[in-house]
Write an enzyme that holds these catalytic residues in place. Structure first.
Site, PDB file in Angstrom:
ATOM      1  N   ASN A  12       6.208  -4.808   7.076  1.00  0.00           N
ATOM      2  CA  ASN A  12       5.826  -3.935   8.198  1.00  0.00           C
ATOM      3  C   ASN A  12       5.955  -4.732   9.484  1.00  0.00           C
ATOM      4  OD1 ASN A  12       4.674  -2.160   9.993  1.00  0.00           O
ATOM      5  ND2 ASN A  12       2.571  -2.568   9.334  1.00  0.00           N
ATOM      6  N   TRP A  13       7.010  -4.419  10.240  1.00  0.00           N
ATOM      7  CA  TRP A  13       7.257  -5.184  11.473  1.00  0.00           C
ATOM      8  C   TRP A  13       6.285  -4.817  12.593  1.00  0.00           C
ATOM      9  CZ3 TRP A  13      13.310  -4.872  12.414  1.00  0.00           C
ATOM     10  CH2 TRP A  13      13.958  -5.555  11.388  1.00  0.00           C
ATOM     11  N   LYS A  14       5.591  -3.693  12.453  1.00  0.00           N
ATOM     12  CA  LYS A  14       4.745  -3.178  13.542  1.00  0.00           C
ATOM     13  C   LYS A  14       5.607  -3.036  14.810  1.00  0.00           C
ATOM     14  CE  LYS A  14       0.957  -5.477  11.262  1.00  0.00           C
ATOM     15  NZ  LYS A  14      -0.470  -5.717  11.246  1.00  0.00           N
ATOM     16  N   HIS A  98      -1.471   3.773   8.167  1.00  0.00           N
ATOM     17  CA  HIS A  98      -1.781   2.350   8.373  1.00  0.00           C
ATOM     18  C   HIS A  98      -3.091   2.249   9.164  1.00  0.00           C
ATOM     19  CE1 HIS A  98      -1.554  -1.774   9.820  1.00  0.00           C
ATOM     20  NE2 HIS A  98      -0.736  -2.000   8.815  1.00  0.00           N
ATOM     21  N   GLU A 100      -3.951   0.478  11.551  1.00  0.00           N
ATOM     22  CA  GLU A 100      -3.791   0.433  13.014  1.00  0.00           C
ATOM     23  C   GLU A 100      -3.590   1.834  13.575  1.00  0.00           C
ATOM     24  OE1 GLU A 100      -0.720  -2.555  13.083  1.00  0.00           O
ATOM     25  OE2 GLU A 100      -2.180  -4.022  12.371  1.00  0.00           O
ATOM     26  N   GLU A 170      -5.149  -1.998   1.603  1.00  0.00           N
ATOM     27  CA  GLU A 170      -5.186  -2.984   2.677  1.00  0.00           C
ATOM     28  C   GLU A 170      -6.610  -3.100   3.210  1.00  0.00           C
ATOM     29  OE1 GLU A 170      -0.994  -3.616   4.376  1.00  0.00           O
ATOM     30  OE2 GLU A 170      -1.969  -2.105   5.589  1.00  0.00           O
ATOM     31  N   GLY A 176      -3.839  -9.196   9.348  1.00  0.00           N
ATOM     32  CA  GLY A 176      -3.548  -9.994  10.535  1.00  0.00           C
ATOM     33  C   GLY A 176      -4.617 -11.028  10.851  1.00  0.00           C
ATOM     34  N   SER A 215      -2.620 -10.259   4.986  1.00  0.00           N
ATOM     35  CA  SER A 215      -2.347 -11.702   5.118  1.00  0.00           C
ATOM     36  C   SER A 215      -1.612 -12.283   3.909  1.00  0.00           C
ATOM     37  CB  SER A 215      -3.652 -12.461   5.396  1.00  0.00           C
ATOM     38  OG  SER A 215      -4.212 -12.031   6.630  1.00  0.00           O
ATOM     39  N   GLY A 236       2.714  -7.832   6.737  1.00  0.00           N
ATOM     40  CA  GLY A 236       2.861  -7.716   8.184  1.00  0.00           C
ATOM     41  C   GLY A 236       3.472  -8.975   8.771  1.00  0.00           C
ATOM     42  N   GLY A 237       2.623  -9.839   9.307  1.00  0.00           N
ATOM     43  CA  GLY A 237       3.083 -11.017  10.053  1.00  0.00           C
ATOM     44  C   GLY A 237       4.150 -11.842   9.351  1.00  0.00           C
TER      45      GLY A 237
HETATM   46  C1  PEP Z   1       0.010  -4.919   7.590  1.00  0.00           C
HETATM   47  O1  PEP Z   1       0.363  -4.800   8.740  1.00  0.00           O
HETATM   48  O2  PEP Z   1       0.073  -3.941   6.825  1.00  0.00           O
HETATM   49  C2  PEP Z   1      -0.458  -6.224   7.131  1.00  0.00           C
HETATM   50  C3  PEP Z   1      -0.900  -6.337   5.907  1.00  0.00           C
HETATM   51  O3  PEP Z   1      -0.424  -7.263   8.040  1.00  0.00           O
HETATM   52  P1  PEP Z   1      -0.617  -8.845   7.738  1.00  0.00           P
HETATM   53  O4  PEP Z   1       0.255  -9.154   6.538  1.00  0.00           O
HETATM   54  O5  PEP Z   1      -0.162  -9.520   8.977  1.00  0.00           O
HETATM   55  O6  PEP Z   1      -2.055  -9.059   7.426  1.00  0.00           O
END
Ligand code: PEP
Length: 254
Positions: A12-14, A98, A100, A170, A176, A215, A236-237
């Site tokens: 997930n690039w956001k 998501h 966010e 999640e 994040g 994470s 994500g990251g």
């Molecule tokens: C996400 O954005 O769905 C996510 C899990 O982010 P991260 O891996 O950065 O925690």
């Protein structure tokens, strides 16, 4: 049964990467994942990158997903994108709910209950995100929250179609933050989600892929992905760098 579910690793690039940056990324990713087997790979990219990524990933193992979608096919919804618009671009799927979107953009379970079946009807694979806040976990409310989200968001999906939905567990406190759920916490929550689906349809419970997100990094992916009910990761990251994402894909490979 678990072995029949092909794991999915989705990045997930956001709100990251212009089209030029996305092109550089996909050219770095494709050779790194071309020879891995037994794992599905997806990148969930901003709307403006969708067409270029579908073109560049065509014929490869990398699928391209959007990060949100409106439930109506068209109408006076300024700034929104519909399922037919995504389907026409040959996008493979869409992330829905998501945390966010729920926290920052007021995404509701009521809207998600419409979005999930609309995505399926358009031929888009939905990744439905669910998960508890830190306060909810501390208060012992994790299962109540998951039961509520899974129940509401999938209420309008027929039992026969439930297996086609991907669910991402999640925990919001792990997104994040660098804090990862322990393997026990992740396995317990994901087994609980699977039991909720099984209660509706044993077949769907066996089929539905449930990812962990929060994470995930190359360093912790193998341990999480080895857990019996975890069928992949939403990243994500660590998905923003092609090398790091490819290492997580490698950890899920057969
Ligand atoms: C996400 O954005 O769905 C996510 C899990 O982010 P991260 O891996 O950065 O925690």
């Amino acid at each position: 049964m678990a072995s029949e579910r092909v794991p999915l690793v989705a990045g997930n690039w956001k709100m990251h990467k212009t089209e030029e940056e996305a092109e550089q990324y996909i050219q770095a990713l494709l050779p790194r994942v071309s020879s891995v087997s037994g794992v599905d790979v997806a990148i969930c990219v901003p709307f403006t990158d969708l067409r270029a990524m579908v073109d560049s990933a065509r014929g490869s193992r990398v699928e391209v997903y959007a990060q949100n979608m409106h439930q109506e096919a068209q109408g006076a919804f300024t700034g929104e994108i519909s399922a037919p618009m995504l389907a026409e671009l040959a996008v493979h799927g869409v992330v829905l709910g998501h945390s966010e979107r729920r926290e920052l953009f007021a995404e509701t379970d009521r809207a998600l209950a419409q979005k999930v079946p609309v995505a399926l009807a358009a031929g888009l694979k939905p990744i439905l995100c669910v998960g508890e806040t830190e306060e909810e976990r501390d208060a012992g409310d994790t299962e109540r929250k998951l039961r509520h989200q899974v129940g509401e968001d999938l209420a309008a999906v027929a039992d026969a179609e439930l297996g086609a939905v991907v669910i991402a567990y999640e925990p919001i406190w792990a997104i994040g933050t660098g804090r990862v759920a322990t393997p026990e916490q992740a396995q317990e929550a994901i087994a609980f989600i699977r039991a909720l689906i099984e209660a509706r349809s044993a077949e769907a419970g066996a089929q539905v892929r449930i990812l962990y997100g929060g994470s995930v990094k190359p360093e912790n992916a193998a341990e999480l992905l080895a857990l019996p009910d975890i069928d992949g990761a939403l990243v994500g990251g660590a998905s923003l760098d092609a090398e790091s994402f490819a290492r997580i894909v490698g950890a899920a490979a057969a």
